[in-house]
Design an enzyme around this catalytic site. Structure first.
Site, PDB file in Angstrom:
ATOM      1  CD  GLU A  43      15.456  12.149  80.801  1.00  0.00           C
ATOM      2  OE1 GLU A  43      15.771  13.315  80.559  1.00  0.00           O
ATOM      3  OE2 GLU A  43      14.318  11.714  80.605  1.00  0.00           O
ATOM      4  CB  CYS A  61      11.283   5.015  87.687  1.00  0.00           C
ATOM      5  SG  CYS A  61      10.695   4.836  86.002  1.00  0.00           S
ATOM      6  CB  CYS A  87      11.765   2.931  73.388  1.00  0.00           C
ATOM      7  SG  CYS A  87      10.731   1.521  73.860  1.00  0.00           S
ATOM      8  CB  CYS A 119       3.728   3.482  72.989  1.00  0.00           C
ATOM      9  SG  CYS A 119       4.100   1.782  73.435  1.00  0.00           S
ATOM     10  CB  CYS A 140       5.498   6.560  75.150  1.00  0.00           C
ATOM     11  SG  CYS A 140       6.979   6.472  76.161  1.00  0.00           S
ATOM     12  N   GLY A 182      12.839   2.652  77.437  1.00  0.00           N
ATOM     13  CA  GLY A 182      13.140   1.358  76.834  1.00  0.00           C
ATOM     14  C   GLY A 182      12.159   0.256  77.159  1.00  0.00           C
ATOM     15  CD  GLU A 183       9.180  -3.989  76.466  1.00  0.00           C
ATOM     16  OE1 GLU A 183       8.304  -3.135  76.693  1.00  0.00           O
ATOM     17  OE2 GLU A 183       9.307  -5.016  77.169  1.00  0.00           O
ATOM     18  CB  SER A 199       6.789  -1.948  83.426  1.00  0.00           C
ATOM     19  OG  SER A 199       5.720  -1.469  82.651  1.00  0.00           O
ATOM     20  CB  SER A 240       2.157  -0.880  79.183  1.00  0.00           C
ATOM     21  OG  SER A 240       3.176  -0.661  80.131  1.00  0.00           O
ATOM     22  CG  LEU A 241      -4.174  -4.559  78.487  1.00  0.00           C
ATOM     23  CD1 LEU A 241      -3.456  -5.622  77.675  1.00  0.00           C
ATOM     24  CD2 LEU A 241      -5.138  -5.218  79.477  1.00  0.00           C
ATOM     25  CG  HIS A 242      -1.966   1.668  77.762  1.00  0.00           C
ATOM     26  ND1 HIS A 242      -2.114   2.217  79.008  1.00  0.00           N
ATOM     27  CD2 HIS A 242      -0.627   1.616  77.541  1.00  0.00           C
ATOM     28  CE1 HIS A 242      -0.918   2.498  79.513  1.00  0.00           C
ATOM     29  NE2 HIS A 242       0.000   2.130  78.642  1.00  0.00           N
ATOM     30  CG  ASN A 247       2.282  11.866  83.137  1.00  0.00           C
ATOM     31  OD1 ASN A 247       1.673  12.462  84.010  1.00  0.00           O
ATOM     32  ND2 ASN A 247       2.793  10.655  83.327  1.00  0.00           N
ATOM     33  CB  CYS A 289       4.637   7.091  83.291  1.00  0.00           C
ATOM     34  SG  CYS A 289       4.876   5.961  84.613  1.00  0.00           S
TER      35      CYS A 289
HETATM   36  N1  SAH Z   1       8.348  -0.302  77.775  1.00  0.00           N
HETATM   37  C1  SAH Z   1       7.861  -0.617  79.080  1.00  0.00           C
HETATM   38  C2  SAH Z   1       8.416   0.266  80.180  1.00  0.00           C
HETATM   39  C3  SAH Z   1       8.493   1.753  79.912  1.00  0.00           C
HETATM   40  S1  SAH Z   1       6.980   2.660  79.867  1.00  0.00           S
HETATM   41  C4  SAH Z   1       6.358  -0.605  79.094  1.00  0.00           C
HETATM   42  O1  SAH Z   1       5.761  -0.260  78.081  1.00  0.00           O
HETATM   43  O2  SAH Z   1       5.776  -1.001  80.078  1.00  0.00           O
HETATM   44  C5  SAH Z   1       6.445   2.717  81.529  1.00  0.00           C
HETATM   45  C6  SAH Z   1       4.961   2.994  81.683  1.00  0.00           C
HETATM   46  O3  SAH Z   1       4.638   4.341  81.326  1.00  0.00           O
HETATM   47  C7  SAH Z   1       4.088   2.123  80.784  1.00  0.00           C
HETATM   48  O4  SAH Z   1       2.996   1.617  81.489  1.00  0.00           O
HETATM   49  C8  SAH Z   1       3.637   3.100  79.734  1.00  0.00           C
HETATM   50  O5  SAH Z   1       2.470   2.673  79.117  1.00  0.00           O
HETATM   51  C9  SAH Z   1       3.484   4.358  80.528  1.00  0.00           C
HETATM   52  N2  SAH Z   1       3.444   5.579  79.735  1.00  0.00           N
HETATM   53  C10 SAH Z   1       4.030   5.816  78.553  1.00  0.00           C
HETATM   54  N3  SAH Z   1       3.766   7.070  78.133  1.00  0.00           N
HETATM   55  C11 SAH Z   1       2.987   7.633  79.080  1.00  0.00           C
HETATM   56  C12 SAH Z   1       2.405   8.937  79.246  1.00  0.00           C
HETATM   57  N4  SAH Z   1       2.578   9.885  78.351  1.00  0.00           N
HETATM   58  N5  SAH Z   1       1.670   9.151  80.371  1.00  0.00           N
HETATM   59  C13 SAH Z   1       1.530   8.207  81.298  1.00  0.00           C
HETATM   60  N6  SAH Z   1       2.066   6.975  81.222  1.00  0.00           N
HETATM   61  C14 SAH Z   1       2.777   6.695  80.111  1.00  0.00           C
END
Ligand code: SAH
Length: 346
Positions: A94, A107, A114, A118, A121, A165-166, A197, A220-222, A296, A339
């Protein structure tokens, strides 16, 4: 036995020139065909009208031109568009068009499924099927550029590798796609308008720095606390924050490019002062800014966006430490285009 024909768009211009020389033709023919394949986006050899019929047949006998196909396009009430893209082998990824006041952002996906895990996700639930080829990444961008012109009367202006994907686990192909996107023979976009990203693969961040890439980096630190980060992003066990920090310091030293940290604040997971303190400390290792992104929901509620008090605490503490912070709202939620929601639902 049927010979499997090679995807001609996997060849570089130089390889294409060499191919024609080997066939007893002129190297220049390679340039012509290359132009058809990339700037003119030809889908069939027969479209290449300045190439002789014999040559076109010879190409037909040796190669295929793989193209993606937008299988389904969904439009959100906020103007966001999500494409379900069918690849030549039938797999689907997608990509999303996100219109804003002064820009249109694509995007795009870098893998089918992937490699990472995570917990929050949706894409992580699809296992990684394969990497996308450079032309499959490039074609997603071209498709969105067309839609941007059609529905928003302007070309695409920005690209983020935040789809499925990563990207750093498909580094070579992502780099090749970006070369095409930025080259005059492709879309001639500025690399400064492209963000890759990553969840944070230290070795590849260092490689990117050494390769002197010109695009921007988002991580994507979190969480800046290993224990917490490992609980939501289990691969953090293999690439702990210390190694990520070291790679990011290397990145900044080599590129002088500020890093963006993407960060979601969840209820009961990373919403305490201790979490913000750790983030502030992490942000000081290399010049950076923080994007607080909206969560989300993808399922039954293991993860819940923290309340606005927690977000406000993050913002005021970060600002008090002179760290730029933005709070970003999600787009396209009604069509699962936001996302972390890309999961080939249909
Ligand atoms: N693998 C890469 C790119 C794809 S994810 C990465 O991790 O950066 C793109 C972004 O969406 C990342 O910042 C990820 O942390 C975020 N993301 C993943 N699941 C999400 C969700 N359910 N709600 C909001 N952001 C999310």
């Amino acid at each position: 036995m049927e010979i499997k024909k090679k995807d001609i768009r996997a060849l570089t211009k130089e390889q294409l020139r060499e191919f024609f020389v080997k066939e007893g033709d002129k190297a220049f023919r390679g340039n012509q065909v290359y132009e058809w394949l990339w700037s003119k986006g030809a889908h069939h050899f027969e479209d290449m009208t300045n190439v002789s019929k014999e040559t076109r047949q010879m190409l037909e006998d040796n190669f295929v031109i793989n193209h993606i196909q937008v299988d389904q396009m969904q439009r959100s009430s906020d103007g966001t568009i999500k494409n379900a893209v069918r690849l030549h082998d039938g797999l689907i990824v997608e990509s999303v068009l996100i219109p804003a006041k002064n820009r249109t952002t694509a995007c795009v996906s870098s893998q089918v499924g992937c490699s990472l895990d995570c917990k929050f996700c949706a894409t992580a639930r699809l296992k990684r099927m394969r990497n996308l080829n450079p032309d499959e990444i490039y074609d997603q961008v071209v498709a969105i550029d067309k839609e941007s012109k059609l529905y928003h009367n302007r070309p695409l202006s920005n690209i983020v590798f935040m789809g499925m994907g990563e990207p750093l686990m498909n580094y070579n192909n992502v780099i090749k796609a970006i070369e095409k996107i930025t080259s005059p023979e492709g879309l001639a976009m500025s690399p400064k308008r492209i963000v890759v990203s990553t969840s944070g693969v230290p070795k590849m961040i260092k490689k990117m720095a050494d390769d002197k890439v010109k695009f921007k980096l988002a991580v994507s630190l979190h969480s800046a606390i290993d224990e917490v980060r490992t609980s939501i992003m289990p691969f953090n066990k293999s690439f702990p924050l210390d190694s990520l920090r070291e790679a990011l310091e290397h990145w900044y030293a080599a590129t002088k490019n500020r890093i963006t940290y993407e960060y979601i604040v969840w209820d009961g997971i990373n919403d305490s002062k201790k979490d913000v303190d750790a983030l502030i400390k992490f942000c000081k290792f290399a010049p950076s800014k923080v994007n607080l992104i909206e969560y989300n929901p993808i399922d039954d509620g293991e993860f819940q966006q923290a309340n606005s008090k927690a977000i406000d605490m993050y913002v005021s503490m970060l600002e008090a430490n002179n760290i730029t912070v933005t709070v970003r709202r999600s787009r396209g939620k009604d069509i699962d285009a936001a996302c972390g929601q890309l999961a080939n639902k249909s």
